[in-house]
Design an enzyme around this catalytic site. Sequence first.
Site, PDB file in Angstrom:
ATOM      1  N   GLU A  91     -64.120  15.193  44.329  1.00 10.04           N
ATOM      2  CA  GLU A  91     -62.900  15.560  45.036  1.00 10.04           C
ATOM      3  C   GLU A  91     -63.322  16.374  46.240  1.00 10.04           C
ATOM      4  OE1 GLU A  91     -63.045  16.568  41.683  1.00 10.04           O
ATOM      5  OE2 GLU A  91     -61.781  15.016  40.835  1.00 10.04           O
ATOM      6  N   TYR A 127     -70.008  12.464  52.971  1.00  8.17           N
ATOM      7  CA  TYR A 127     -69.787  11.540  51.861  1.00  8.17           C
ATOM      8  C   TYR A 127     -69.646  10.101  52.355  1.00  8.17           C
ATOM      9  CZ  TYR A 127     -68.987  15.843  49.244  1.00  8.17           C
ATOM     10  OH  TYR A 127     -69.124  17.076  48.674  1.00  8.17           O
TER      11      TYR A 127
END
Length: 165
Positions: A113, A125
């Site tokens: 998350e 990411y």
Amino acid sequence: MIVDHTQVEQDMAVSQIAALEADLFGHGAWSEHAIRQEFNAPARTYLLDLGPADDDGVPVIRGYAGFWYDGDDAEIMTIGVGRPFQRRGIAATLLRSLIESAKGQGAKRMLLEVRVDNEPALGLYERFGFTKMGLRKRYYQPEGIDAYTMSLDLAPRIIGFQPQN
């Protein structure tokens, strides 16, 4: 230098990480107690980026990262890099090391998350191939900031017919 958290003295690591957490994450920071619980919980992998020792000979933790592995998925619990050491590739090195460790343990997928407003983390990411899965409303408290859920497949999936050998 990336090392497993078990290779350093735990009290030193917990103390330094708690200080980094407070600086980086404010009200959402993990306490020393929470860090110690994570270090001692089953199926956890925590890696540290150590810089040169300070004047007292104590290694300086520049960054840290960890995941929980449940037998299928590796869930990234945290990644943090001290402000003076950001933008030097430490987070990328830690993430690459986490991914390799998760693959080595047999994980098929990595999950995380991330705050929707954390552009540097989102960029990191995405560079590693993570894709957005969904949105968790008001996930980060007390600010009520939303979080993206993201995933990275670690094991190739076979789709369709495969030739017989």
